[in-house]
Design an enzyme around this catalytic site. Sequence first.
Site, PDB file in Angstrom:
ATOM      1  NE  ARG A 117      -4.032  -1.892   1.587  1.00 51.89           N
ATOM      2  CZ  ARG A 117      -4.133  -3.040   2.499  1.00 51.89           C
ATOM      3  NH1 ARG A 117      -3.128  -3.142   4.096  1.00 51.89           N
ATOM      4  NH2 ARG A 117      -4.819  -3.838   2.403  1.00 51.89           N
ATOM      5  CE  LYS A 139      -1.382  12.703 -15.264  1.00 49.94           C
ATOM      6  NZ  LYS A 139      -2.073  13.609 -17.059  1.00 49.94           N
ATOM      7  CD  GLU A 181       5.669  14.465 -23.543  1.00 49.45           C
ATOM      8  OE1 GLU A 181       5.273  15.629 -23.764  1.00 49.45           O
ATOM      9  OE2 GLU A 181       5.502  13.683 -23.410  1.00 49.45           O
ATOM     10  CE  LYS A 223       4.476  16.451 -15.315  1.00 49.57           C
ATOM     11  NZ  LYS A 223       4.878  15.355 -16.271  1.00 49.57           N
ATOM     12  CD  GLU A 233      -4.616  15.226 -16.705  1.00 48.07           C
ATOM     13  OE1 GLU A 233      -3.539  15.353 -16.209  1.00 48.07           O
ATOM     14  OE2 GLU A 233      -5.090  15.426 -17.276  1.00 48.07           O
ATOM     15  NE  ARG A 237      -0.031  16.054 -14.067  1.00 41.84           N
ATOM     16  CZ  ARG A 237       0.551  15.641 -13.358  1.00 41.84           C
ATOM     17  NH1 ARG A 237       0.565  15.794 -11.680  1.00 41.84           N
ATOM     18  NH2 ARG A 237       1.317  14.383 -13.497  1.00 41.84           N
ATOM     19  CG  ASN A 241      -2.737  15.123 -21.235  1.00 44.62           C
ATOM     20  OD1 ASN A 241      -1.789  14.473 -20.999  1.00 44.62           O
ATOM     21  ND2 ASN A 241      -3.584  15.233 -19.880  1.00 44.62           N
ATOM     22  CG  HIS A 244      -0.121  14.204 -24.521  1.00 45.81           C
ATOM     23  ND1 HIS A 244       0.959  15.020 -24.960  1.00 45.81           N
ATOM     24  CD2 HIS A 244       0.881  13.052 -23.894  1.00 45.81           C
ATOM     25  CE1 HIS A 244       1.954  15.214 -24.401  1.00 45.81           C
ATOM     26  NE2 HIS A 244       2.291  13.878 -23.521  1.00 45.81           N
ATOM     27  CG  HIS A 248      -1.730   9.097 -25.082  1.00 49.38           C
ATOM     28  ND1 HIS A 248      -2.768   9.385 -24.197  1.00 49.38           N
ATOM     29  CD2 HIS A 248      -1.019   9.045 -25.196  1.00 49.38           C
ATOM     30  CE1 HIS A 248      -1.773   9.503 -23.505  1.00 49.38           C
ATOM     31  NE2 HIS A 248      -0.406   9.498 -23.727  1.00 49.38           N
ATOM     32  CG  HIS A 261       4.842   8.976 -25.321  1.00 51.21           C
ATOM     33  ND1 HIS A 261       3.577   8.687 -25.300  1.00 51.21           N
ATOM     34  CD2 HIS A 261       4.772  10.132 -24.214  1.00 51.21           C
ATOM     35  CE1 HIS A 261       3.090   9.801 -23.847  1.00 51.21           C
ATOM     36  NE2 HIS A 261       4.095  11.001 -24.189  1.00 51.21           N
TER      37      HIS A 261
END
Length: 364
Positions: A117, A139, A181, A223, A233, A237, A241, A244, A248, A261
């Site tokens: 955890r 993330k 990026e 960032k 987000e 935030r 993207n 993206h 994606h 990517h």
Amino acid sequence: MKTLHVDLGERSYPIFIGQDLFRLVRLADYIKGSQVMVVSNTTVAPLYLAQIRSQLADFNTQSVILPDGEKYKNLDVLNQIFDALLQNRCDRHVTLIALGGGVIGDMTGFAAACYQRGVSFIQIPTTLLSQVDSSVGGKTGVNHPLGKNMIGAFYQPQCVIANITSLNTLPDRELSAGLAEVIKYGLIQDAGFFAWLEAHMTDLLARNPQALSYAIERSCQCKAEIVARDETEQGIRAILNLGHTFGHAIEAGMGYGTWLHGEAVGAGMVMAVELSYRLGWLSQQERERSVTLIASAGLPIQGPTTMSADEYIKLMAVDKKVEAGRIKLILLKGLGHAVINDPENGSSDSRRLIKDVISTCQAQ
Ligand code: NAD
Ligand code: GLY
């Protein structure tokens, strides 16, 4: 060495940027217990694992070496990290170290979030892309065959060590992918940085350490500011993207790893720029400067020929920004100013426009 900070209250942490950092940053200062598990892959471990381990002589240090590639960023391979942790009887005080690019960073962070955890982890990003983006902001996660990064958690590291020297061994194609990026920050947030990139792209491609250092620092500052305002987000935030949602779709549609990517994000940003232009939000000159800068970084400015606009739309509908089935996109209102937009504001015309933009931006 430059030190930036991600300000998140008790989860705040430093980002170190500079040369020769595997020697200069004392890892021990960021390790809480006596056990350490270094997670790396078959490409990066032979290059840098010994250097990292030489700093860890006072700890009970183990390593787990994963296969290399985006196609291994999945739950099956993630399990190899848990196997190693359990076989080595690692307890709740173990510290995981991610040594590699964004794939290793995202998987190690997610393993750290889940193991017992939650245990500590350190990010040692070794690609440009991971130094300017994926190692910062917490993330973490893995891909699912039906969607990119769909299984994951927000989980912050103890520190990020961006050693520019490790970029010397990075293939040119991966350097270009990282620049996607970097360009993103100029487009969404900082027109001055965009202009700096126009002037210094040749230095960056030549791996000039001063140019790389500045680009990484400015990217991480952008960032860190956005993440500090919106860690999970809920709003702003999402501008990180840009490109993206299209990208994606390309990654998943072509099979993970076929397009890098950063390459998919490069072509995706061109699509976002084109849509912004068609909506009247970017001038023709701003559109041309954006596409020229993306191309100058060695990135594709067209999507793959083999994907239809309908395939994109199907994959874009599995994006994390989707709400009630409606695709949301990050678009630009001028260089350096991003907006979170719902172009599907109910009209069938808007979906037609998105499809038309995709078709226009495809290699013929
Ligand atoms: P990657 O991790 O696959 O690394 C690219 C390639 O470079 C790999 O083959 C790797 O082994 C190799 N490599 C790494 N460092 C090297 C070095 N110093 N010398 C030689 N080779 C080296 O890809 P990436 O571009 O670093 O990261 C992409 C991943 O990051 C994607 O999965 C993407 O979804 C994720 N990502 C996450 C975030 C986030 O916020 N968590 C943000 C952006 C991207
Ligand atoms: N790469 C997008 C984000 O970190 O939010």
